[in-house]
Enzyme design. Structure first.
Site, PDB file in Angstrom:
ATOM      1  N   TYR A 132       0.861  -1.186   0.000  1.00 25.88           N
ATOM      2  CA  TYR A 132       0.000   0.000   0.000  1.00 25.88           C
ATOM      3  C   TYR A 132       0.899   1.239   0.000  1.00 25.88           C
ATOM      4  O   TYR A 132       1.343   1.714   1.050  1.00 25.88           O
ATOM      5  CB  TYR A 132      -0.888   0.039   1.241  1.00 25.88           C
ATOM      6  CG  TYR A 132      -2.003  -0.969   1.303  1.00 25.88           C
ATOM      7  CD1 TYR A 132      -2.368  -1.749   0.208  1.00 25.88           C
ATOM      8  CD2 TYR A 132      -2.726  -1.148   2.481  1.00 25.88           C
ATOM      9  CE1 TYR A 132      -3.392  -2.667   0.283  1.00 25.88           C
ATOM     10  CE2 TYR A 132      -3.773  -2.054   2.558  1.00 25.88           C
ATOM     11  CZ  TYR A 132      -4.095  -2.815   1.471  1.00 25.88           C
ATOM     12  OH  TYR A 132      -5.115  -3.728   1.550  1.00 25.88           O
ATOM     13  N   PRO A 148     -15.663  -3.235   1.712  1.00 26.14           N
ATOM     14  CA  PRO A 148     -16.953  -3.333   2.404  1.00 26.14           C
ATOM     15  C   PRO A 148     -17.951  -2.277   1.941  1.00 26.14           C
ATOM     16  O   PRO A 148     -19.144  -2.406   2.204  1.00 26.14           O
ATOM     17  CB  PRO A 148     -16.580  -3.135   3.875  1.00 26.14           C
ATOM     18  CG  PRO A 148     -15.339  -2.299   3.835  1.00 26.14           C
ATOM     19  CD  PRO A 148     -14.588  -2.789   2.622  1.00 26.14           C
ATOM     20  N   LEU A 149     -17.453  -1.230   1.254  1.00 30.35           N
ATOM     21  CA  LEU A 149     -18.329  -0.172   0.746  1.00 30.35           C
ATOM     22  C   LEU A 149     -18.480  -0.248  -0.775  1.00 30.35           C
ATOM     23  O   LEU A 149     -18.799   0.738  -1.430  1.00 30.35           O
ATOM     24  CB  LEU A 149     -17.797   1.203   1.151  1.00 30.35           C
ATOM     25  CG  LEU A 149     -17.693   1.448   2.664  1.00 30.35           C
ATOM     26  CD1 LEU A 149     -17.116   2.822   2.955  1.00 30.35           C
ATOM     27  CD2 LEU A 149     -19.048   1.283   3.328  1.00 30.35           C
ATOM     28  N   PHE A 176     -15.404   0.299  -5.719  1.00 30.05           N
ATOM     29  CA  PHE A 176     -15.168   1.295  -6.760  1.00 30.05           C
ATOM     30  C   PHE A 176     -16.339   2.277  -6.795  1.00 30.05           C
ATOM     31  O   PHE A 176     -17.023   2.440  -7.797  1.00 30.05           O
ATOM     32  CB  PHE A 176     -14.962   0.611  -8.107  1.00 30.05           C
ATOM     33  CG  PHE A 176     -13.816  -0.362  -8.106  1.00 30.05           C
ATOM     34  CD1 PHE A 176     -12.510   0.095  -8.206  1.00 30.05           C
ATOM     35  CD2 PHE A 176     -14.043  -1.719  -7.959  1.00 30.05           C
ATOM     36  CE1 PHE A 176     -11.446  -0.806  -8.192  1.00 30.05           C
ATOM     37  CE2 PHE A 176     -12.985  -2.615  -7.941  1.00 30.05           C
ATOM     38  CZ  PHE A 176     -11.682  -2.153  -8.057  1.00 30.05           C
TER      39      PHE A 176
END
Length: 288
Positions: free
Chosen positions: A64, A216-217, A220
């Protein structure tokens, strides 16, 4: 199993108590793939505010990064000395060089030790609380994972890792890993509008394994789902809050790890911990 579905706590691996609403560090270096790097000071503010709001489960990875901003470095700079109850999870497996905009392949078994040691160094730790073997690309892995998971199991035996997890896998991969060493958590793509991993979730519930969905949202952009939109309107909540609260209500083993580089979005996400969905809400979410 001691955890109730609406409880805010989970005991990872049987010995690490964490809040079920945690924080994912993927968006700390850059808020969107291909976009500009985030402001370092704002990313540090997000981390410190998350800790101040009670987050004690952070999910990260050495891959990351965006330019000179690395999630692990930000975590070390922003939060060390670490709180006694902070649990940091990381992932190893994907290959990514400094010049690569995203991971370009998977590590061989012989490369995993160096990646674990890299995470230890970047985070300033002597032992990693949880290390996932992340396999596959955008789709779950197809080939066996035993040889790679066995490397992490040996590092666990050496004391470099406390607990092991697997990510982006199928049921057969989880069973393969469990034959080698205890699995504390699974991390697969899952959100409340597309619960495509139901069988895996059932196994995790039965075995007492944490399930920490990535994206979890939606991944994209927030999904445009009529059920979620209606529930959000009824509660005066945001779509993101309903998505997160729905996950936490879905299963006692669910560990939500939404990520953001924005203090405002962090506050919004953490507000999901106080949102209690009704039986009507849950029944609507279960409809397909």
């Amino acid at each position: 199993m001691t955890n109730e579905t609406n409880s805010s706590d989970w005991t990872l691996g049987g010995d690490l108590p964490i809040k079920r609403l945690g924080f994912g560090a993927m968006r700390l270096p850059a808020s969107r793939r291909g976009g500009p790097p985030n402001d370092r000071d704002i990313s540090l503010e997000v981390l410190r505010r998350a800790a101040g709001l009670g987050v004690n489960h952070i999910d990260t990875a050495a891959f990351y990064f965006h330019g000179d901003l690395h999630a692990n470095d930000l975590i070390r700079e922003g939060l060390k000395p670490y709180a006694d109850d902070l649990v940091i999870a990381t992932k190893v497996g994907p290959k990514r060089r400094p010049e690569d905009p995203m991971p370009i392949g998977e590590m061989e078994p012989g490369e995993l030790r160096a990646e674990v040691e890299r995470n230890l160094t970047e985070l300033g730790l002597d032992r990693l609380d949880l290390v996932y073997l992340r396999v596959g690309g955008m789709e779950p892995a197809q080939e066996p994972i035993g040889d790679r998971f066995a490397v992490l199991a040996r590092l666990r035996d050496e004391g470099l890792i406390r607990h092991l997890g697997v990510s982006n896998i199928k049921v057969e991969h989880l069973k393969e890993a469990m034959d080698i060493a205890p699995v504390a958590a699974v991390q697969n793509w899952f959100d409340i509008t597309k619960p495509q991993d139901a069988e895996m979730l059932e196994i995790c519930e039965r075995e007492g394994i944490g399930y920490a969905p990535y994206f979890p949202l939606g991944g994209f952009g927030l999904p445009d789902d009529e059920r979620v939109n209606a529930i959000a309107e009824r509660h005066g909540a945001t779509v993101a809050q309903v998505l997160l609260a729905g996950l936490l209500e879905l299963s006692p083993v669910m560990l939500a790890i939404p990520g953001t580089g924005s203090p405002a979005h962090l506050e919004e996400n953490m507000g999901a911990a106080g949102l209690r969905l009704t039986e009507r809400d849950l029944a609507e979410l279960r409809q397909r």
